[in-house]
Structures are given as structure tokens and as C-alpha cells.
Design a protein around this motif. Structure first.
Motif, PDB file in Angstrom:
ATOM      1  N   LYS A 198       0.802  -1.103   0.074  1.00 28.40           N
ATOM      2  CA  LYS A 198       0.133   0.209   0.087  1.00 28.40           C
ATOM      3  C   LYS A 198       0.885   1.359   0.148  1.00 28.40           C
ATOM      4  CE  LYS A 198      -3.342   2.534   2.763  1.00 28.40           C
ATOM      5  NZ  LYS A 198      -3.612   2.743   4.358  1.00 28.40           N
ATOM      6  N   ILE A 216       2.174   4.749   1.000  1.00 24.63           N
ATOM      7  CA  ILE A 216       1.998   5.303   2.232  1.00 24.63           C
ATOM      8  C   ILE A 216       2.843   6.841   2.218  1.00 24.63           C
ATOM      9  CG2 ILE A 216       1.717   3.348   3.633  1.00 24.63           C
ATOM     10  CD1 ILE A 216       4.365   4.298   4.660  1.00 24.63           C
ATOM     11  N   LEU A 217       3.781   7.099   1.246  1.00 25.81           N
ATOM     12  CA  LEU A 217       4.453   8.240   1.247  1.00 25.81           C
ATOM     13  C   LEU A 217       4.726   8.483  -0.226  1.00 25.81           C
ATOM     14  CD1 LEU A 217       5.882  10.675   2.425  1.00 25.81           C
ATOM     15  CD2 LEU A 217       7.926   8.966   3.008  1.00 25.81           C
ATOM     16  N   LEU A 226       4.457  19.762   2.893  1.00 19.83           N
ATOM     17  CA  LEU A 226       4.198  18.546   3.560  1.00 19.83           C
ATOM     18  C   LEU A 226       2.816  18.610   3.648  1.00 19.83           C
ATOM     19  CD1 LEU A 226       5.377  15.761   4.988  1.00 19.83           C
ATOM     20  CD2 LEU A 226       5.320  17.325   6.993  1.00 19.83           C
ATOM     21  N   LYS A 284      -0.703  15.829   4.404  1.00 22.17           N
ATOM     22  CA  LYS A 284      -1.420  14.694   5.111  1.00 22.17           C
ATOM     23  C   LYS A 284      -2.481  14.310   4.225  1.00 22.17           C
ATOM     24  CE  LYS A 284      -1.923  11.705   8.621  1.00 22.17           C
ATOM     25  NZ  LYS A 284      -0.896  10.779   8.911  1.00 22.17           N
ATOM     26  N   MET A 296       1.189  10.069   3.153  1.00 20.07           N
ATOM     27  CA  MET A 296       1.704  11.600   3.304  1.00 20.07           C
ATOM     28  C   MET A 296       2.404  11.781   2.022  1.00 20.07           C
ATOM     29  SD  MET A 296       3.561  10.546   7.043  1.00 20.07           S
ATOM     30  CE  MET A 296       4.198   9.095   6.576  1.00 20.07           C
ATOM     31  N   THR A 301       4.098  -0.222   1.751  1.00 19.43           N
ATOM     32  CA  THR A 301       4.572  -1.020   2.990  1.00 19.43           C
ATOM     33  C   THR A 301       5.394  -2.078   2.594  1.00 19.43           C
ATOM     34  OG1 THR A 301       2.366  -2.115   2.435  1.00 19.43           O
ATOM     35  CG2 THR A 301       2.310  -0.313   4.167  1.00 19.43           C
ATOM     36  N   ILE A 340       4.371  14.579  10.920  1.00 16.81           N
ATOM     37  CA  ILE A 340       3.288  13.756  10.577  1.00 16.81           C
ATOM     38  C   ILE A 340       3.582  12.376  10.586  1.00 16.81           C
ATOM     39  CG2 ILE A 340       1.458  15.235   9.699  1.00 16.81           C
ATOM     40  CD1 ILE A 340       2.288  14.588   6.966  1.00 16.81           C
ATOM     41  N   GLY A 341       2.676  11.227  10.940  1.00 17.90           N
ATOM     42  CA  GLY A 341       3.243  10.066  10.554  1.00 17.90           C
ATOM     43  C   GLY A 341       2.109   9.134  10.976  1.00 17.90           C
ATOM     44  N   ASP A 342       2.205   7.687  10.932  1.00 14.85           N
ATOM     45  CA  ASP A 342       1.185   6.956  11.385  1.00 14.85           C
ATOM     46  C   ASP A 342       1.528   5.206  11.336  1.00 14.85           C
ATOM     47  OD1 ASP A 342      -1.420   6.028  11.932  1.00 14.85           O
ATOM     48  OD2 ASP A 342      -2.335   7.167  10.342  1.00 14.85           O
ATOM     49  N   TYR A 380       1.052   1.961   9.401  1.00 12.94           N
ATOM     50  CA  TYR A 380       0.612   1.407   8.232  1.00 12.94           C
ATOM     51  C   TYR A 380       0.271   0.067   8.262  1.00 12.94           C
ATOM     52  CZ  TYR A 380       1.283   6.312   7.021  1.00 12.94           C
ATOM     53  OH  TYR A 380       1.389   7.798   7.172  1.00 12.94           O
ATOM     54  N   GLU A 428       5.173   3.974  12.621  1.00 15.36           N
ATOM     55  CA  GLU A 428       6.013   3.275  11.910  1.00 15.36           C
ATOM     56  C   GLU A 428       6.906   3.964  11.119  1.00 15.36           C
ATOM     57  OE1 GLU A 428       3.170   0.089  10.268  1.00 15.36           O
ATOM     58  OE2 GLU A 428       4.568   0.146   8.320  1.00 15.36           O
ATOM     59  N   THR A 429       5.936   4.899  10.454  1.00 20.26           N
ATOM     60  CA  THR A 429       6.735   5.997   9.344  1.00 20.26           C
ATOM     61  C   THR A 429       6.425   7.493   9.727  1.00 20.26           C
ATOM     62  OG1 THR A 429       6.482   4.238   7.862  1.00 20.26           O
ATOM     63  CG2 THR A 429       7.145   6.301   6.947  1.00 20.26           C
ATOM     64  N   GLY A 430       7.364   8.356   9.921  1.00 15.78           N
ATOM     65  CA  GLY A 430       6.923   9.672  10.201  1.00 15.78           C
ATOM     66  C   GLY A 430       7.754  10.580   9.320  1.00 15.78           C
ATOM     67  N   VAL A 431       7.247  11.736   8.981  1.00 15.49           N
ATOM     68  CA  VAL A 431       7.829  12.734   8.478  1.00 15.49           C
ATOM     69  C   VAL A 431       7.798  14.147   8.958  1.00 15.49           C
ATOM     70  CG1 VAL A 431       7.951  14.041   6.088  1.00 15.49           C
ATOM     71  CG2 VAL A 431       6.881  11.728   5.942  1.00 15.49           C
ATOM     72  N   VAL A 453      12.595  11.901   6.931  1.00 12.94           N
ATOM     73  CA  VAL A 453      11.563  10.662   6.839  1.00 12.94           C
ATOM     74  C   VAL A 453      12.285   9.766   7.814  1.00 12.94           C
ATOM     75  CG1 VAL A 453      10.960   9.040   5.510  1.00 12.94           C
ATOM     76  CG2 VAL A 453      10.969  11.212   4.507  1.00 12.94           C
ATOM     77  N   ASN A 497      10.003   0.443   8.749  1.00 13.82           N
ATOM     78  CA  ASN A 497       9.687  -0.642   7.773  1.00 13.82           C
ATOM     79  C   ASN A 497       9.989  -0.484   6.390  1.00 13.82           C
ATOM     80  OD1 ASN A 497       8.011  -2.817   6.732  1.00 13.82           O
ATOM     81  ND2 ASN A 497       5.925  -1.729   6.551  1.00 13.82           N
TER      82      ASN A 497
END
Lengths: 340, 340, 340, 340
Positions: A148, A150-151, A225, A227, A233, A255, B204-206, B208, B220-223, B237, B241
Motif C-alpha cells: 500500500k 504510504i508516502l 508537506l 497529510k 503522506m 508498505t 506527521i506519521g502513522d 501503516y 511506523e513511518t513519520g515525516v 523521513v 519498515n
């Protein structure tokens, strides 16, 4: 069906490339009319390529009922009005990006497009969606190759060599600024690859080497940036001052894997080794990098007319990309987080 | 001067690598004592490498006046306290990053470091500053090769293969989260290359693919997007994962050129061609990627002790990087723009 | 002048691509007739593309005086005879490589070409000379970017996936073998870039995975080392069994620098990162790799007819490349050093 | 066992690097003696590094029974004699490549090595076999990743910047010429990767930019094509005039895949983007490129002494590589095909 007869407005660098493609490289199309406010440009094209009609007045061209379709590659501030007029005059319409410089005019034109949808083809020039490498990446994602998405990270960097002509143009024509003019392709691509719309954005930027950008309330380099609503992102870098050339790079992190398009904006397949090292020379501008895509998008437009279908790029793509670009612009100007 | 006698606390993956470097690859150092709460680790290292002293109690090790220096590679939450104790016991101190997990404890320890500055060496393990490629980039920038740096982009991506052990660790030990634990190296690098401190940040981040990150209030991932005081910008970044391995990439865009370090996290110089295509295999983890840097930073620390000088990385680098990481964390948790 | 009316003989993979280009992508040309021994191929093309004439007999097509030019993409063993007939029937002629499979027939046809030179255009399909990257390399050399070229290394590697269809074809049609059929492009390029003719050659090779090559007295993989008259050297690798795809790579080493074309036979600008590593997928075949060149060479041919000029590739290029390929073949078969 | 006490002869660039590694980077070794005909070199090394013994006479050093092992990095023409003397004096011996400049002396020394085999370690400095990337490629091949190796291509290109010092050296010391001095590493690698010995060879070459090479009966650039006994093929390019740096590239083509080591001789992980394009700077010389391998081979040698084993590189590797290099040289000089 016979050849699709096309009239084009705007004969700048890109307009002229479109005109040449229609005239010489699309077997099912014929360049029948050209329109420009620069008489010399009309004369030249008519003479060299044997084009039947030349106009300095857009409304006059629309009265020529020999034409089937109108191509719009005039400055951005004219797009909405010209699209609407051409659609109302019952032509098929292809317009360069962006759809509009303001959200309300974009939404207004979208309404007209949707009213004409049954009889007329409308297409927006998001040519990257027709570039082989971008198409390949889309297919990979749909096959699940990266899980998937995600960024997404998008670089749209114009060469330093083009700064002079841009500044000259921008002083006389409102371009919409860095995000509406440059980043718009990337904002559209992000929506396409992520399959989601933007929710919140923070954008920053400045003039670092050329104070002229500040004078026109624009940025030399900017970063946004974003969301997205589905949690993904987006990072968007737009720049007018790229020393090594025209650098369009897009990365989609998923992912389970990652895709990068144009990590190095290679001019061709040649590596030069000299005392400097191993050198990949870089693409000089959009006409060089997207030669194939500019041709393919026009093929799609002409085919849609012939086959009575609609292109995959819709007017909503134009509206939503403009809305996001506008939010970036607002955030850059106010320093605030913007919610769409 | 005789060999510098070192006692180390923490024998996890990195701790063990440091111990091995001190024991076997730094001619001017001697690994004299090891300390861990895991008795088996001590026994193993003492036996295999012939290390004189083994401790399960850190305070006890500090009473051993045969030692000259203390190496701290325990979990992050112990760093501040252990640094302070070792300094007060008059040892030279090397501590793994981050300096601390909270700004106030980092500032407190900085005060102690500065009080001991005349007699004792203190060094923080920002090993990337000792990696050949990063050092080379710094030199290039100082030579003016890219003009003025205006944008830095940093990727710190841990391999998917390490998620299991990280989650296991993080459930029992507060790591500080993605920005304090992972991004801290990049935040330090940005300050180093840009020569400026951060002003505002949005992060931000999440989670996933692995909801466990959410359960421990981590991403798990953030920016993070950062505006620096001198007008430059930073994109960070951080990710736990990364399917293709340990990907550390840094790009510095200047007004006249750009540098990229580690565009592809190549494992070695081999390209494999098979039915898949042309493959560059990737680095599997930090010990593989930064083998040379981990050795070089320890050489610098030992040399500073011998030559009675201080390392280029200062405790303020630790404090300011922690402050920025903490601001990223706060922005990620609250969704707000944070001003430092 | 009106459109150049073309008749084509041979509708195999490449023949069909040529036919399609002439029919749809060259505005100044018209595909007027097709000729093949396979009736189904003719019927299909005539129907789908609306082609006026279809022939199963080549001589019959030559009687059609509506035609201006003949395109030859039949099996190699027919080239010489068909070129000669078409020239004598006063047509302009484009022939696929190689000029001939035997030196004497190539020399004989060269004589005819030269006799018709004033009125008729003759062109040989060395399409690589029209590929953008190859053209760019030539320009670089002429600008002096690499000093004097002293060594050329050429890889012409066909994908493993094409072995089945090649072996099926080669059992029924004499292809000339690895050097005349595959390496011929590289031998021509070497002459072009080095500006010299071959003097001595040693060639070796074998069947490593597919014994069928030995059965037809051919090699699966072969290498030729050539000394040129001006002292420069050439290395030629030809291979039918390349696991990663269609790999055409050319390197020109000069006294002051080096050029490499196609170091990795990249399919497009996408890099895929997954658990395997960072992957550049590879080109699958000649139609994919040389799409642009196949089109450009036909444009050149048609333009020469219209402008009454001759193409840069001459019949002597065909004769001399065939002579060198033949010497490679002889060396491979006898194990001896061959002097040309 | 205590530390292995080493005496080294020859303190040129590589000799000094070996000396430094033994003195400071191999915990189980001690640099106890240095020998050179240049008194200044001895004095400098003894003083700076605190080395116990210094000799201008090799025989005298061999009388020092405190030593365990002798390291030979003198000019190639001394290798055989010095190896033999050291072995007869009952030392373990490490010698730089090539084993010898003439086949008969190499075979003679091999006999002595084999006689001493039970008690003494002998190792030849084919350091590439210890380079991480080369080792990785060997493992890949043994895992079957590329099927059966059928073609190896080796580039050994010295930087133009080193020509001056080489020519100065070569006028006074017989180096053995391009194939014995430069290509010897590649010839050894080919035997290692292909698992076969050479059968026939044709070698060509010339002086293109520097006529001085011709004056000393040597070539500036040379190419050898080799047929191996198991049917595999080898291409060897050796060059003294590489504009972009020290370029060591090795490609192994197998029936199912291909490996390339060092396609671009990257200096580090930095890519520089400027108006020139995207630049990978290149390695400047052997000490930079093979830093790790030069250390690892000495570790292996010292470990063999301690563990009473023999290194994987045998004296036969030296003899057979010299035989092949000598055949290349003979072919280059006579213009004939040489059968081994």
C-alpha cells in the motif's frame, strides 16, 4: 471518421511543440488553425507548415466551424475563460495545466465540462500520466508490487538556465506562483498514485539566490508537506534554480517496497568518464524529458474524439489539484497549517 | 601515555561492536571492564576476549580507579544519569545517542559536561559525522561546491527484518519514539550541514502495516518538515519498515549544486544481473553500513583523551538535536505546528 | 513532392514494425504494398491498415510502378538478390542488415548500388547510428571529449527468452551465424567510432547451455578481439543467452576519457526497491530498446528520397562490416588468427 | 601464542601501507624490523613508529632470529630470490605479487615453498581475493546465482596521474611489463572464478599517448583474449592511462546471470550534481580502493601462522598466473597466438 481538425491558441515553447505534434506526428489529426497575439508567430507557422487559418483573436477562431477541437496552451490565467468559450461553441477541448489559478473559476469551468460530457471530449494536459516510466510505476502499484503506498516524494526542479526567461514572463503574467505553476503536476501525480485527496498542508519556501522571486511574492524554492485523507503522506519540492538541469523525480514508498522514477534525470544512456569522474549528463528541460508523453497525451485526446470516449484525466483532477496547490500557496504565504 | 583503559556499559548489538573495536582494533585503547545486567553476556565477553573485570552494577564499575574512560551504550533512558555519574567520578565519557529523552535532563547533563570540560573528554556517538562519505560531503560544502545549502532531505529507514526485535525491545524500554530514537542522527546532520538551528516544525506519521506502533504511541513511518533560523529547510523521513534494507540517504541541495549520500544503500560494489534485472543489493543494518564510522569515532575519542583535546561533536549538539527531536515528537502527537 | 510510396517485403517482427512506422508515423511516406510468403500476414495487414496492394511474389511487386521505394526485411540470405533486383527496377531501396552473408555477393551488390547512386537512394538498416545515445556519443568524440579513441568494447546480447524462436528460425534459414547476424551492428559501430578498418582478428566461442547451437555450427556466445589498421583495438561479445534481457552496451575508451552507452540496459527510468535490493529492470528486446532509432532511420531514408541526397550509412559500410564479420566467423571456425 | 614478529623488506607506497597495517591494525602482529636500501625511509619509520630494528641489507635481517615472519614488498625482480632465502632461513613468508617475472624462477620457488609447507606459511599478495565485493561475488557464484561462469571480463586501469612515477620507476626497474605487472591480479581472479587454467591467448596493445612505453618495450594499453581449458573465455584490459582514476572492474557472465564488480569505480557514496550533470567521483589509486583488502589479507596471513594453517591462495596460483601473464606478454611481443 475523417481527420480531427484542430485549432490551437498559444504558440509559446510548449504550444509550438503541441502544434508540431498535431501537424506532423498524429496521423488522425490535422492542424487547421493557429491563434496567437504575436502576428509573427502565426505567419511563421502558417508559412512553414502550410496551416490554413491564422488568428490573432481567439473568439474569431471559435467561429470557424470547420474545426473539431481546440487546443489551449495560452498563459494559465486565460485557461478557464477559453475552455468555457470553446466548450460552449461545441468544440472538443484540450487545455494545458493548470485548470485555473483560482479555485472558484476552476469549479465553475468543471460544471461546464460536466454539462458537455456526453457530446464533447475535455482533457487536461497532465502529460506525466502518459510518460512511459510513470505509467509503468502505476501498473506496478496496481499489481501490488510495493504493497500500500504510504508516502510520495515529488521533486519538480526547473533548470537554473531557465530562470531568466521565467522571471521575464512572470513579471508580466501572473503564473500562479511556484505551487500552482510548477508543483501542480506533482500534486496531481500524488492524488493519482495514492488514490486519496489532501487533508492538511504546511508549505514553506524562500528566495535564496534570486531576490526577484520575493519581489513578485513568489518563492525560488518551496517545500510542502501534505497529510492525505487515507493517512498517506506527501512531500513536494518545487524549485526554479536547479543547477544540474530539469530534475523531475518521484518516489512512492509502500508498505512492501518502493518505486523511484528519475532518480537521476539522465539525458540519455551515455555515461561520460573523464577526470571529473563518471558523469550522467542531465535533461535540460521539459520538452526533452517529456517528448514522448507530450505526444502520447495528444494521441489519447484525438483517439477519444474518434472513439467517442473520455480521457482518464478528468476535470475533477484539475479542480482538486488546483485546490491543493492553492492550499500550499496559502500556507506558504501565511505560515499557517491549512486544512482543505 | 599508556593505553587508555576503558569500561563499557551495555552489551547489546551496538555495545558489543564498540567493545570489540576497543578490544581489538584501537591500538591505544584496552577494554578493561564490561558491565551489563545480563550475566551471560559478561561471562561470554570476559572469557572469549580475556577482559579483566565484569560488573552487573554500573556504580560498582565506577569505583574501579584503574579505568580511564567509560563507554555508555545502555538503553537511551539511562544515558543522562550514567553520563553524569561517570563524569562526577572523573572519567572520560563516550555516550551513545541520544543525549537524553527529555530536554531538561539533556540540559542538566550538558551543564555537568561543561563544568568538567577542562579535565575530561566527553563525546556523543553521532557516528555519521565520522563516516567517510559524510565527511567528504562536508568538505565539498565547505569548499563551496554547491553554493549555500538551502534544503536538506534525510532518510533514516530501518529494515523490515528488524521490526520484530525493535517492537520487543520498545514494549519494555521507552525508546523515545521514532524521532528521538531514529531521526536524531539526521537532525544532528542537518544542523551540522546547514549551520543553523531549527525554528518551526510540523511532523506527521502513522502505523501503516504494524498496528503495534500505535499501541506504544509511536509511528511506523513519520515525516517532519522543518524551517531553520537561517531560512533553510529540512525534510526528515524516519521509518521502521523498509523492505529493501537499512536505507540511510542524505541530500543537501544548495544554490549552485546538490550532494546525495547513499542514493542507493549499496551493500558493496557488486551488481547482480538476472531475470529480475540489474540489482544492487542493499545494506542490512547499521553495523554493516557504518562499520568504518563506528571505528573512527572511537579512534577520535581515544585520541582526544591522549592529546587532551575535545571532539568536534559537542554536548550542545546533543542538546539541540534532542530539542528538535522533541519538537517533532510533540508536533506528531498534537498535530500542531511547533515553534522552538 | 508527393508522399513516397513504399512497398515492403518481409513481415516478421521487425518487418511489421517498419511497416507500421511507414504507414502511421512518417508523414511523408505511404505504405502502398506489402509482400510476404505468408498469405495470412498480407491479409491481416491489408485489412487492418488499409494497404492497397498485397503480393506473395517479390518480382510481381517490383512490376508495380506506382511504388517509389522498396523496403527489404526478409531473411538475410535474400538481401543481396532483392536489393539488386529492386535497384535495377529503378526503385529506391532500404535493406535490413546484413548487406549479405558472403563477401562476394556483398561486393557485387555494392557495385550495383554505386552505379545507381546518381538517381536512386540506397540505405542499409544500421539503426544504431540513429539512436539518440549513439549519436550523442559520436558528437562527443568529434568534439574531442575523450581524446583519440583507442579501444571499443561492444556487447550484443540477445535475451534468453528469444532463444526458442531463434533456434526454430535458424534451423530453416541460414542466419550467417553469431557474428554475421548479431555482431554485425557492433562491427559497423566500431568502424564508425574508430574511423578505421579491421586488420587482424581472433574469435572464439562455444555452446554452453544450448547444444543446439553446436548442431547448426553456430555459437551461443562468442568473443572477437580485433586489431584495427590505425592501431586501435576492438572487443566484441555476441551472445544469444542473456538472462537479464536484451543488453546492448558499447564503450569507447579514448586517450583522455571514456564513453559508455547502455551500461545497464534500463527498460525505463523506474528503480524498484524491494527485498531483493534496488532493481533496474531491463530492456526485453530490440523493438523496445531501439524504438526511436527504427523510426529515425526510416525518416532519414524518406527524407533522402525527397531531398535527392544519400544517407550517411553507405553500401561500403555494409561491405566492410560483412567482411569483418566473415573474418570473425572464419577465425571462430578454424581457431586461427585471420588477417583481413 | 605471542604476537607474530614481522620484518618487512621494501618501504615504497604499498610496502609502507603494509608496514603501517602490521604496526597498528593487526592486534596479533608486531612490526619488529624494517629493511630498505633507502636509509632515510628506515630512519623515518623507526623513529615515528618506534620500530626496534632497521636494516639496509636483507640477508642481515634474515639473521635476526627474534623475527617470525618476513614480508616482501620489494620490486618484482627480487621476489623469487628473497622468498627462497627467507623460507630457507625458516621464516613464514608473505610476498607481494607477482610471484616472479619468469616462469622458471616461479616454478623453482614453488618447489621450495612446497618443501617447507608443513612448518611454514607462504602467502602471495593477491589481495583482491580478500576484498569484500570480490569475496561476495565468489560466494554468489558458488551458490549457483549465475549458473556456470563462461566469460570473465577484467579491467585493470591505472590512473593517468600515476604515469609519471611509473615511467620513472620502470626505466630503472624491470617491472615485467603491462601483463605481468598490472594484469596479473586479473589473471589470477579469472582462474579463481572460472576454476580453470588458460589454454590459448592472443594479446595486442600499443602506446597511444605516451611513446615512452614503446621505448621500454611495454604497452600503455593492452588487451588479451584467452580461451580456458574448460571452454570459458576471458577478456583482459590493462591500461596505464585512465583519465578518470583507478578503475578495477570485473564481470563474470554465467549461463543464468551476470555479476559486475566495480562498474563505476566509485570513490564513496556521494553523488555530486552540478552543471556538469550527476557525477560519481572515482577512486584515485590502489591504496584507496583496496584499503580493506590489504588489511584483510595480512590478517589472514597472521592468523594462518597462529593457527598453523595455509592461506587459500597457493603458490600454484602464483605460478599459473605468472605463466599466463608471460604468455600474454609473448603474444603481445610476437603478434602470435600462444598455446600454454
Amino acid at each position: 471518421m475523417n481527420k480531427v481538425k484542430v485549432g490551437i491558441v498559444g504558440l509559446g515553447r510548449l504550444g509550438k511543440q503541441h502544434a508540431e505534434n498535431i501537424a506532423f506526428r498524429i496521423p488522425n489529426a490535422e492542424l487547421t488553425a493557429v491563434c496567437s497575439i504575436v502576428e509573427k508567430e502565426i505567419a511563421e507557422v502558417q508559412k512553414n507548415w502550410g496551416i490554413k487559418y491564422g488568428y490573432t483573436d481567439y473568439d474569431e477562431m471559435l467561429e470557424n466551424k470547420e474545426l473539431d477541437a481546440i487546443f489551449i496552451s495560452s498563459p494559465s490565467s486565460f485557461h478557464c475563460e477559453q475552455i468555457e468559450k470553446a466548450l460552449k461553441a461545441e468544440f472538443h477541448v484540450f487545455s494545458e495545466k493548470p485548470l485555473g489559478l483560482y479555485l472558484n473559476e476552476a469549479e465553475k469551468v468543471a460544471k461546464v465540462v460536466n454539462e458537455c460530457r456526453d457530446k464533447q471530449v475535455f482533457m487536461l494536459g497532465f502529460m506525466r500520466r502518459y510518460d512511459k516510466s510513470y505509467v509503468y510505476a502505476k501498473e506496478k502499484i496496481e499489481e501490488g508490487a510495493i504493497g500500500k503506498p504510504i508516502l510520495i516524494r515529488c521533486y519538480g526542479l526547473d533548470p537554473t538556465s531557465a530562470i531568466g526567461s521565467f522571471l521575464k514572463f512572470a513579471k508580466n503574467n501572473y503564473s500562479g506562483g511556484l505551487f500552482l505553476d510548477m508543483a501542480i503536476h506533482d500534486l496531481d501525480l500524488a492524488r493519482w498514485y495514492l488514490g486519496s485527496e489532501a487533508e492538511r498542508v504546511w508549505a514553506i519556501g524562500d528566495s535564496y539566490e534570486y531576490p526577484e522571486f520575493k519581489e513578485i511574492n513568489d518563492a525560488e524554492t518551496g517545500v510542502a508537506l501534505v497529510k492525505f485523507k487515507n493517512g498517506a503522506m506527501g512531500i513536494f519540492v518545487a524549485d526554479r534554480n536547479c543547477a544540474h538541469g530539469y530534475h523531475i523525480e518521484t518516489e512512492i514508498i509502500g508498505t512492501r517496497g518502493t518505486l523511484r522514477i528519475g532518480t537521476i534525470p539522465e539525458k540519455n544512456l551515455v555515461t561520460v568518464f573523464d577526470h571529473t569522474g563518471a558523469i550522467r549528463e542531465c535533461s535540460e528541460g521539459f520538452l526533452e524529458r517529456f517528448e514522448q508523453a507530450y505526444l502520447s497525451e495528444v494521441e489519447e485526446f484525438i483517439n477519444c474524439i474518434i472513439e467517442k470516449s473520455q480521457p482518464k484525466v478528468t476535470v475533477e483532477d484539475g479542480v482538486n489539484s488546483t485546490a491543493l496547490a492553492y492550499a500550499c500557496k496559502e500556507s506558504f504565504e501565511t505560515g499557517k497549517l491549512i486544512t482543505l
